[in-house]
Design a protein around this motif. Structure first.
Motif, short mmCIF file in Angstrom:
data_model
loop_
_atom_site.label_atom_id
_atom_site.label_comp_id
_atom_site.label_asym_id
_atom_site.label_seq_id
_atom_site.Cartn_x
_atom_site.Cartn_y
_atom_site.Cartn_z
N PRO A 22 0.81 -1.22 0.00
CA PRO A 22 0.00 0.00 0.00
C PRO A 22 0.85 1.27 0.00
N PRO A 23 0.22 2.41 -0.28
CA PRO A 23 0.93 3.68 -0.25
C PRO A 23 1.64 3.89 1.08
N GLY A 24 2.86 4.43 1.03
CA GLY A 24 3.63 4.71 2.24
C GLY A 24 4.47 3.54 2.70
N LYS A 25 4.31 2.37 2.08
CA LYS A 25 5.06 1.18 2.50
C LYS A 25 6.19 0.88 1.53
N THR A 26 7.15 0.07 2.00
CA THR A 26 8.28 -0.36 1.18
C THR A 26 8.22 -1.86 0.96
N LEU A 27 8.39 -2.26 -0.28
CA LEU A 27 8.47 -3.67 -0.66
C LEU A 27 9.95 -4.01 -0.83
N THR A 28 10.41 -5.07 -0.16
CA THR A 28 11.82 -5.48 -0.29
C THR A 28 11.88 -6.88 -0.89
N ILE A 29 12.65 -6.99 -1.97
CA ILE A 29 12.82 -8.27 -2.67
C ILE A 29 14.31 -8.59 -2.69
N THR A 30 14.69 -9.79 -2.24
CA THR A 30 16.09 -10.20 -2.29
C THR A 30 16.19 -11.55 -2.98
N LYS A 31 17.11 -11.67 -3.95
CA LYS A 31 17.28 -12.92 -4.67
C LYS A 31 18.62 -12.92 -5.38
N THR A 32 19.19 -14.10 -5.57
CA THR A 32 20.39 -14.25 -6.38
C THR A 32 19.98 -14.45 -7.83
N VAL A 33 20.62 -13.72 -8.73
CA VAL A 33 20.29 -13.83 -10.16
C VAL A 33 21.27 -14.79 -10.82
N GLU A 34 20.73 -15.77 -11.53
CA GLU A 34 21.57 -16.85 -12.06
C GLU A 34 21.64 -16.85 -13.59
N THR A 35 20.70 -16.22 -14.26
CA THR A 35 20.61 -16.37 -15.71
C THR A 35 20.83 -15.02 -16.39
N PRO A 36 21.91 -14.89 -17.17
CA PRO A 36 22.13 -13.63 -17.87
C PRO A 36 20.98 -13.33 -18.83
N GLY A 37 20.72 -12.05 -19.02
CA GLY A 37 19.69 -11.66 -19.96
C GLY A 37 19.29 -10.20 -19.75
N VAL A 38 18.41 -9.77 -20.63
CA VAL A 38 17.83 -8.42 -20.53
C VAL A 38 16.37 -8.63 -20.19
N TYR A 39 16.00 -8.18 -19.01
CA TYR A 39 14.68 -8.51 -18.47
C TYR A 39 13.80 -7.29 -18.32
N MET A 40 12.52 -7.50 -18.54
CA MET A 40 11.54 -6.47 -18.22
C MET A 40 11.26 -6.51 -16.72
N TYR A 41 11.14 -5.34 -16.11
CA TYR A 41 10.50 -5.29 -14.80
C TYR A 41 9.31 -4.36 -14.88
N HIS A 42 8.35 -4.57 -14.00
CA HIS A 42 7.10 -3.81 -14.11
C HIS A 42 6.33 -3.90 -12.81
N CYS A 43 5.30 -3.08 -12.70
CA CYS A 43 4.47 -3.11 -11.50
C CYS A 43 3.73 -4.44 -11.41
N SER A 44 3.55 -4.89 -10.20
CA SER A 44 2.74 -6.06 -9.91
C SER A 44 1.61 -5.59 -8.99
N ALA A 45 0.39 -5.56 -9.52
CA ALA A 45 -0.73 -5.00 -8.77
C ALA A 45 -1.96 -5.89 -8.88
N GLY A 46 -1.72 -7.22 -8.86
CA GLY A 46 -2.84 -8.14 -8.92
C GLY A 46 -3.61 -8.00 -10.22
N PRO A 47 -4.94 -8.06 -10.15
CA PRO A 47 -5.75 -8.09 -11.39
C PRO A 47 -5.67 -6.80 -12.21
N VAL A 48 -5.20 -5.70 -11.62
CA VAL A 48 -5.12 -4.44 -12.38
C VAL A 48 -3.70 -4.14 -12.85
N THR A 49 -2.85 -5.18 -12.88
CA THR A 49 -1.45 -4.99 -13.27
C THR A 49 -1.30 -4.36 -14.64
N ASP A 50 -2.15 -4.75 -15.59
CA ASP A 50 -2.00 -4.26 -16.97
C ASP A 50 -2.05 -2.73 -17.02
N ILE A 51 -3.01 -2.14 -16.33
CA ILE A 51 -3.14 -0.68 -16.36
C ILE A 51 -1.94 -0.02 -15.69
#
Ligand SMILES: [Cu+2]
Length: 281
Positions: A88-117
């Motif tokens: 929600p607004p005012g909060k921080t999302l923290t994601i930690t992971k090791t990346v194993e596969t080289p490439g050029v990746y898209m990142y984008h918002c994740s907002a459940g069923p309204v993600t497309d908009i």
């Protein structure tokens, strides 16, 4: 034109990398007298390029400074989808992971069923995971993110927001490279190798072509390459590494060959080599 640190610097740095990205709802200038009331990562279209090296452990902190819930989904992370938020607004999302596969990746918002908009309102960017080896040949490097705007422009040139009826039909007002209608020329020299880290946000498949050149090699990820490609298809939600050489003095525009209708609106990046410099080969 978003610059990159590149493989050598990124892979030479410490293997734990962290990135702080603010979600900001703001009006951005698209050029050609057009402004767009966007949702952004970091106040810009596209968001900042995230650069990591194969084997790095990355931490992405997304600070939601918007008015509705937002998250972040990077296609370069093999992780529980719930890690992508939203928060929600005012909060921080923290994601930690090791990346194993080289490439050029898209990142984008994740907002459940309204993600497309959310994606089509501007919440997208590129994440590059460089191979740790072999070393990539020296090249002019740049990031190109193809995206689009879905709305109507008023008399003042403002697009006041994203139209859900248009996003549902993939009916863009126009497509753009790097959030601009008026990308300027890129000065190069004859003989130069150019490496483009390309992400297609959509809609449809980007038919990436450089007028007057042929890709020496392209990669959809990992360390595998395909050679001698005239036009490379990059579907929505994908990325690729594209290498081509400037064959001689002149102008070499990078285009989406399936969206040439948007050439008058600036959907082109012209690589321009003067006759005086470089060594043709
Ligand atoms: Cu969002």
């Amino acid at each position: 034109m978003p610059a990159v640190a590149g493989q050598q610097q990124t892979c030479g740095a410490r293997r734990e990398k962290s990135f702080d990205i603010d979600v900001v709802e703001t009006t951005v200038d698209l050029g050609m007298g057009t402004r767009f009331a966007a949702w952004t990562y970091g106040g810009h279209l596209p968001g900042p390029t995230i650069e990591a090296c194969e084997g790095d452990t990355i931490t992405i902190r997304v600070h939601n400074k918007g008015t509705t819930s937002h998250g972040l989904d990077s296609h370069g992370l093999m992780i529980d989808a719930r890690a992508y938020g939203p928060v929600p607004p005012g909060k921080t999302l923290t994601i930690t992971k090791t990346v194993e596969t080289p490439g050029v990746y898209m990142y984008h918002c994740s907002a459940g069923p309204v993600t497309d908009i959310h994606i089509k309102s501007g919440l997208h960017g590129a994440m590059i995971v460089y191979p740790r080896r072999p070393a990539l040949p020296a090249a002019r490097e740049l990031v190109v993110v193809e995206d689009a705007v879905y709305g109507a422009r008023d008399a003042s040139g403002l697009i006041p927001g994203t139209d859900p009826a248009r996003t549902a039909k993939n009916d863009e007002l126009f497509s753009m490279f790097n959030g601009r209608l008026d990308n300027g020329p890129v000065a190069v020299a004859a003989g130069d190798l150019v490496r483009v880290y390309f992400v297609n946000v959509g809609p449809a498949t980007a038919a990436v072509h450089v007028v007057g050149s042929i890709f020496e090699r392209v990669s959809d990820g990992g360390t595998e390459w395909e050679r001698n490609v005239q036009t490379h298809g990059v579907p929505a939600g994908a990325g690729a590494t594209l290498e081509f050489r400037i064959p001689e003095p002149g102008v070499f525009p990078l285009v989406d060959h399936d969206k040439l209708a948007f050439l008058p609106y600036g959907l082109s990046i012209a690589f321009t080599a003067s006759g005086a410099s470089g060594s043709p080969r």
